[in-house]
Write a protein that holds these residues in place. Structure first.
Motif, PDB file in Angstrom:
ATOM      1  N   SER A 268      50.522  32.816  -6.255  1.00  0.00           N
ATOM      2  CA  SER A 268      51.397  33.768  -5.583  1.00  0.00           C
ATOM      3  C   SER A 268      51.613  33.309  -4.157  1.00  0.00           C
ATOM      4  O   SER A 268      50.671  32.866  -3.497  1.00  0.00           O
ATOM      5  CB  SER A 268      50.743  35.152  -5.587  1.00  0.00           C
ATOM      6  N   PRO A 269      52.852  33.410  -3.668  1.00  0.00           N
ATOM      7  CA  PRO A 269      53.093  33.005  -2.278  1.00  0.00           C
ATOM      8  C   PRO A 269      52.281  33.844  -1.284  1.00  0.00           C
ATOM      9  O   PRO A 269      52.061  33.431  -0.151  1.00  0.00           O
ATOM     10  CB  PRO A 269      54.602  33.216  -2.094  1.00  0.00           C
ATOM     11  N   LYS A 270      51.811  35.012  -1.728  1.00  0.00           N
ATOM     12  CA  LYS A 270      51.023  35.889  -0.847  1.00  0.00           C
ATOM     13  C   LYS A 270      49.742  35.218  -0.354  1.00  0.00           C
ATOM     14  O   LYS A 270      49.255  35.512   0.727  1.00  0.00           O
ATOM     15  CB  LYS A 270      50.644  37.180  -1.590  1.00  0.00           C
ATOM     16  N   GLY A 272      49.333  32.233   0.673  1.00  0.00           N
ATOM     17  CA  GLY A 272      49.630  31.523   1.912  1.00  0.00           C
ATOM     18  C   GLY A 272      49.851  32.483   3.070  1.00  0.00           C
ATOM     19  O   GLY A 272      49.410  32.247   4.193  1.00  0.00           O
ATOM     20  N   GLU A 273      50.514  33.609   2.769  1.00  0.00           N
ATOM     21  CA  GLU A 273      50.774  34.607   3.815  1.00  0.00           C
ATOM     22  C   GLU A 273      49.468  35.143   4.393  1.00  0.00           C
ATOM     23  O   GLU A 273      49.332  35.301   5.596  1.00  0.00           O
ATOM     24  CB  GLU A 273      51.534  35.805   3.226  1.00  0.00           C
ATOM     25  N   ILE A 274      48.507  35.434   3.518  1.00  0.00           N
ATOM     26  CA  ILE A 274      47.276  36.071   3.980  1.00  0.00           C
ATOM     27  C   ILE A 274      46.311  35.049   4.573  1.00  0.00           C
ATOM     28  O   ILE A 274      45.801  35.231   5.667  1.00  0.00           O
ATOM     29  CB  ILE A 274      46.572  36.828   2.830  1.00  0.00           C
ATOM     30  N   GLY A 276      46.820  31.820   5.351  1.00  0.00           N
ATOM     31  CA  GLY A 276      47.371  30.844   6.295  1.00  0.00           C
ATOM     32  C   GLY A 276      46.899  29.437   5.980  1.00  0.00           C
ATOM     33  O   GLY A 276      46.882  29.009   4.819  1.00  0.00           O
ATOM     34  N   ASP A 313      59.550  35.676  -8.028  1.00  0.00           N
ATOM     35  CA  ASP A 313      58.249  35.078  -8.308  1.00  0.00           C
ATOM     36  C   ASP A 313      58.159  34.827  -9.814  1.00  0.00           C
ATOM     37  O   ASP A 313      59.115  35.074 -10.555  1.00  0.00           O
ATOM     38  CB  ASP A 313      57.109  35.949  -7.795  1.00  0.00           C
ATOM     39  N   ASP A 378      51.273  24.430   3.689  1.00  0.00           N
ATOM     40  CA  ASP A 378      51.893  25.243   4.739  1.00  0.00           C
ATOM     41  C   ASP A 378      52.535  26.508   4.177  1.00  0.00           C
ATOM     42  O   ASP A 378      53.695  26.807   4.443  1.00  0.00           O
ATOM     43  CB  ASP A 378      52.936  24.422   5.504  1.00  0.00           C
ATOM     44  N   GLY A 379      51.789  27.246   3.379  1.00  0.00           N
ATOM     45  CA  GLY A 379      52.250  28.546   2.914  1.00  0.00           C
ATOM     46  C   GLY A 379      53.145  28.527   1.697  1.00  0.00           C
ATOM     47  O   GLY A 379      53.622  29.567   1.269  1.00  0.00           O
ATOM     48  N   LYS A 380      53.423  27.324   1.116  1.00  0.00           N
ATOM     49  CA  LYS A 380      54.281  27.290  -0.066  1.00  0.00           C
ATOM     50  C   LYS A 380      53.684  26.415  -1.146  1.00  0.00           C
ATOM     51  O   LYS A 380      53.026  25.414  -0.845  1.00  0.00           O
ATOM     52  CB  LYS A 380      55.669  26.757   0.297  1.00  0.00           C
TER      53      LYS A 380
ATOM     54  N   ARG B 119      44.548  44.559   4.662  1.00  0.00           N
ATOM     55  CA  ARG B 119      45.258  44.138   5.872  1.00  0.00           C
ATOM     56  C   ARG B 119      44.328  43.305   6.731  1.00  0.00           C
ATOM     57  O   ARG B 119      43.122  43.475   6.696  1.00  0.00           O
ATOM     58  CB  ARG B 119      45.698  45.366   6.668  1.00  0.00           C
TER      59      ARG B 119
END
Lengths: 385, 293, 282
Positions: A268-270, A272-274, A276, A313, A378-380, B119
């Motif tokens: 999931s791309p998430k 990378g978001e979380i 980093g 997704d 890098d997040g992807k 979060r």
């Protein structure tokens, strides 16, 4: 005479009652036919903590639905989907199946979203001989629920071995530590698959650690793992715990060469978001990724972005393909009859954004050639070189 | 590795101890099991997130502010929920039930509003820096937890043992009616105790949110289950007991995960609590004055 | 007509069965509250009953009546283990000793591979059903009234009103408390068995703390003046979420609000009628 009359009266009464009964029981059918569209049901998690999965799936269905109906629908009539929200709760999923079959008289049910929901809802649909098609249920044993239970998502057992083989052959991974969430059906069955694949590939397992899906503290497990010096950490987790493990791994000062190898839960791309930069190097296997460069996929991604202003997704892609597969089966069946649709589904062949697809004899997806190994950069996620 | 695991355990134990401290303080002085206490833990973490991310306040100041605001929330909730029951002289379990309902209300409102996704504090607000010392890997948040615990514990000790207010608190804890007859303003002392415990709960929430960089609405409920184990082990209402039992639980949990099996980690607390009830129901350091049936 | 009703029963089966099963759970809570105690382990006891009975059905293929004995017996044993040390302490101890029970049992099921582990137990045979569930409810209600009107019922009320005074009057308080908790655990276990055998699938997370609180709210809303209170409380709170489906995420908010307002404003519950007794001053 009197006796006969009475008898006749009784018979007339009984006749009236039976007419009334068929009239009432038949009413929903008559209404459905009056709409002259083919009725499908879909049970997805549209609220609560797991809503992100269900909402993606619904978006995939809706995009496919508008394309199918724009092209004339099926059997000369438009296709319609009744959505029911399960909120991720198995009891509500069962209620939804009962309502879709009993009140809405649907010919086929799509979903539910989670494997745990399917274990409860699948048997109800199966007993009523209504086909039920999961698009995101990857746990072991789903289609063993019965002859009317299908799935279009590749089970973990088809994806994980490919990922682990790539890690061994391309990156020289020989000894690993395993971590898995032991309180969740999805992550536990992912672990079972990993364990079998590791043994088969001859990769040594140094230690197996568990955690709870809601845990935030992984320091004890990772401290132990670090002392054992593995080549990689194989993780069966959902996004939240997976990202937590990556962050803690970085904080404890692991070498960047020690990668995380995950199952479908981490795809999931998430991530990378979380997590980093801590997510960099993570490996997952997937039958699909957003940058897949074939005509069908480019068209799908473009249409999805135009409609929802967001990237699709894997859940949306799988749902999108599934509705086309179902539509093709209904056309082949020649009628909106559950039994005929089931028999047609078994034989349907379709080629969509996930590549060619068909069902095996036990109603699982047959084609696994499309699985690619992806690497987080890098997040992807991008294909592993 | 043992040294590192012990450090992990002591840090975790310090959070358990800090959390249990506020909880046991309410019971010791006011004689109620206040289940909303876990909510202050979650609320503190969310407030710190809002202060740093939304208002751009520095992390240290946010920590302090979050403690003060949760203390205030605790005073308000006590006034709304428990004061009417005290006035009506309701049975002991009524206060447990009312705070139970309030907890369910507050948590589900919070998760319906914020969602249950974890979060995280953005890196520009707070970055954990790790450094090595005597072969141990230590992070800034871990140091902060230990320092906060020492400060809070010594502050609380000073307040209760050396000040007039502390005398009033102890008098109320010993015998409410007698304290009031002696001219102590029970309402004011109740508010102070609520404020202190709410503040401590909030601080603990911020610290653990920082240490694992994970904040979600139900984090207080998870913590509450550990909190119960700690206060049973240490003796209900016993501050020294809560400290020792909290540290002990943290170390035992970490050692269990590190050397026996991580799947048993979360069962340690409950097992020890039930064992305590069988063997020594007043807790490790309990005086035999606990109210008996 | 039968086709119509068969269809109606099929569509709303979960709701109809849920009414009966939750009413039984409400009664199990009533048994503890009637003696002035609070157990927060009713959902956990229900889970033990569900697991014990399902394992015997699935793995050993035992008949339903035999399975029900285990569904009542195993949770009763567990109640004994947890409650004995708390009997001589204040009521608070029982409440907090049972509060963690659900969580620790969840961990136990998750790690127990024979019972399906985290995957849960599926393929539980369809047993019981409408008449079993509502027959049991009627039977339990009748028993609750019979006991309530007897000497035992009066002793229970005496303990609820003033434990110390009751002890002074010669009532064996710890024995009553123990009996109440064990019986209530057995009733909850039977409800768990019925639920498991009509839903076909159970999983470790089904008996969490939230469920224990919901069971408590049945009894509090209905009031514990009479066994009918918790039953009606359960009916109302089971039917209500179906009627208030659009509330979604806010359903638990409502449950919490009910508990708070009932305890503060209506300590006797919504149905505050009182059981009539022989010799009661009226």
């Amino acid at each position: 005479m009197k006796f006969v009359q009475l008898k006749r009266g009784l018979r007339a009464g009984a006749l009236a009652a039976s007419v009334l009964a068929t009239g009432m029981a038949g009413a929903p059918y008559a209404m459905a036919q009056a709409k002259t569209s083919v009725q499908l049901g879909a049970i997805e998690v549209l609220s609560g903590p797991n809503a992100k999965y269900g909402v993606s799936i619904k978006s995939g269905f809706d995009l496919a639905l508008s394309e199918i109906n724009a092209a004339g629908g099926v059997l000369g009539a438009p296709l319609a989907i009744h959505y029911e929200d399960s909120a991720g709760n198995k009891d509500q999923a069962v209620n939804a199946v009962r309502k879709l079959i009993g009140a809405d008289k649907v010919s086929l049910i799509l979903g539910p979203t989670l494997s745990g929901e399917m274990f409860a809802a699948g048997p109800v649909a199966n007993a009523q001989k209504i086909p039920i098609v999961g698009t995101s249920t990857t746990a072991n044993g789903i289609t063993a629920l019965g002859n009317y239970v299908f799935r279009t998502s590749l089970p973990e057992s088809d994806v994980v071995p490919v990922t682990l083989k790539a890690a061994r052959d391309k990156l020289g991974v020989k000894k690993v530590a395993v971590m898995y969430g032991n309180d969740d059906a999805f992550t536990k069955s992912g672990y079972d698959v990993m364990k079998a694949a590791l043994t088969k590939l001859g990769i040594e397992t140094l230690t197996t650690e568990t955690f709870g899906g809601k845990d935030t503290d992984f320091s004890a497990q990772l401290t132990k793992i670090k002392a054992m010096n593995p080549d990689a950490i194989v993780v069966s987790a959902l996004v939240q715990a997976g990202a937590g493990i990556m962050l803690e791994k970085k904080a404890l000062g692991f070498s960047d060469k020690v990668r995380i190898i995950g199952g479908n839960g981490l795809n999931s791309p998430k991530i990378g978001e979380i997590a980093g930069a801590a997510a960099n190097g993570t490996l997952v296997g997937s039958p699909w990724f957003v940058g897949k460069q074939d005509a069908a996929n480019v068209k799908f991604v473009g249409a999805y972005k135009a409609k929802y202003n967001a990237e699709p997704d894997q859940f949306a892609a799988q749902a999108y393909d599934t509705l086309f597969i179902v539509a093709k089966a209904i056309t082949a069946a020649g009628a909106a009859d559950p039994q005929k649709i089931r028999d047609a589904l078994v034989n349907v062949k379709y080629s969509g954004v996930l590549g060619p697809s068909a069902f095996t004899a036990d109603r699982n997806p047959a084609d696994t050639s499309g699985v690619v190994v992806l690497e987080m950069e890098d997040g992807k996620f991008a294909p592993l070189k | 590795m043992l040294g590192q695991q012990l450090l992990n355990g002591v840090v975790l134990g310090a959070v358990y101890a800090l959390f249990a401290l506020g909880f046991t303080l309410i019971f010791g002085v006011l004689g109620v099991i206040n289940l909303t206490y876990g909510f202050y833990f979650s609320a503190g973490a969310f407030l710190a997130l809002y202060f740093t991310q939304g208002l751009g306040i520095s992390m240290m100041l946010a920590l302090l502010l979050a403690g003060i605001v949760t203390g205030g929330i605790a005073v308000i909730l006590d006034g709304l929920l428990l004061t009417p029951l005290r006035r009506a002289k309701a049975p002991e379990l009524a206060s447990l039930m009312v705070t139970l309902g309030a907890t369910l209300f507050l948590y589900s409102l919070m998760s319906a509003y914020f969602g249950t996704d974890i979060r995280r504090l953005p890196p520009k607000v707070f970055t954990n820096v790790g450094f090595n010392w005597l072969g141990l890997h230590i992070e800034t948040s871990q140091l902060l937890i230990l320092v906060t615990m020492v400060v809070i514990v010594s502050g609380l000790g000073w307040l209760t043992q050396r000040t007039r207010m502390g005398l009033a608190i102890r008098a109320l804890a010993e015998n409410g009616t007698a304290a009031q007859l002696a001219g102590i303003n029970a309402g004011a002392v109740t508010r102070i105790v609520s404020f202190l415990s709410g503040g401590i709960g909030g601080l603990a929430g911020v610290l653990i949110g920082m240490n694992y960089n994970a904040i979600e609405p139900y984090m207080g409920e998870q913590m509450m289950l550990k909190g119960f184990a700690v206060v049973i082990m240490g003796g209900l209402g016993n501050i020294r007991g809560a400290l020792v039992a909290g540290l002990m639980l943290g170390v035992l949990e970490t050692l269990t995960a590190g050397y026996i099996g991580s799947s048993l980690k979360d069962a340690v607390g409950f097992g020890l609590a039930v064992l305590t009830l069988w063997v020594r129901p007043v807790g490790l350091f309990g005086r035999a004055t606990i109210k008996r049936a | 007509m039968s086709a119509f009703f068969a269809n109606l029963l099929f569509t709303y089966q979960s709701l109809i069965y849920g009414l009966g099963i939750n009413a039984i759970l409400g009664l199990s809570m009533y048994v503890v509250l009637a003696i002035g105690q609070l157990s927060l382990g009713q959902a956990a006891f229900m889970g033990v009953g569900a697991y014990a009975s399902s394992l015997l059905s699935v793995k050993l293929g035992l008949s339903f009546p035999v399975v029900l004995v285990a569904a009542a017996g195993v949770p009763a044993m567990l109640a004994l283990l947890v409650s004995v040390p708390t009997l001589r302490l204040s009521g608070v101890y029982l409440a907090i000793a049972t509060i963690g029970l659900g969580e620790v049992l969840r961990l136990f099921y998750v790690n127990w591979d024979y019972a399906g582990g985290a995957l849960g137990l599926s393929g539980i045979p369809d047993r019981g059903g409408f008449f079993t569930i509502f027959g049991t409810l009627a039977l339990l209600l009748a028993a609750a009234f019979a006991v309530g009107r007897s000497r035992i019922g009066r002793a229970m009320e005496a303990i609820r009103e003033d434990e110390q005074a009751a002890g002074v009057m010669g009532i064996d308080v710890p024995r009553y408390k123990l009996a109440a908790l064990v019986i209530s655990a057995a009733i909850a276990g039977i409800a768990g068995a019925y639920n498991a055998h009509v839903t076909a699938f159970i999983a470790p997370g089904d008996y969490a703390f939230d469920n224990a609180v919901t069971i408590l709210s049945y009894a509090l809303l209905g009031g514990i003046g009479s066994p009918l209170g918790p039953v009606f409380g359960a009916f109302l709170l089971t039917a209500l979420p179906e009627l208030l489906r659009p509330l979604h995420d806010y359903r638990l908010v409502l449950n919490g609000l009910i508990i708070v307002s009932v305890v503060i404003f209506m300590p006797r519950g919504l149905f505050s009628w009182h059981m009539r007794r022989i010799g009661a001053a009226k």
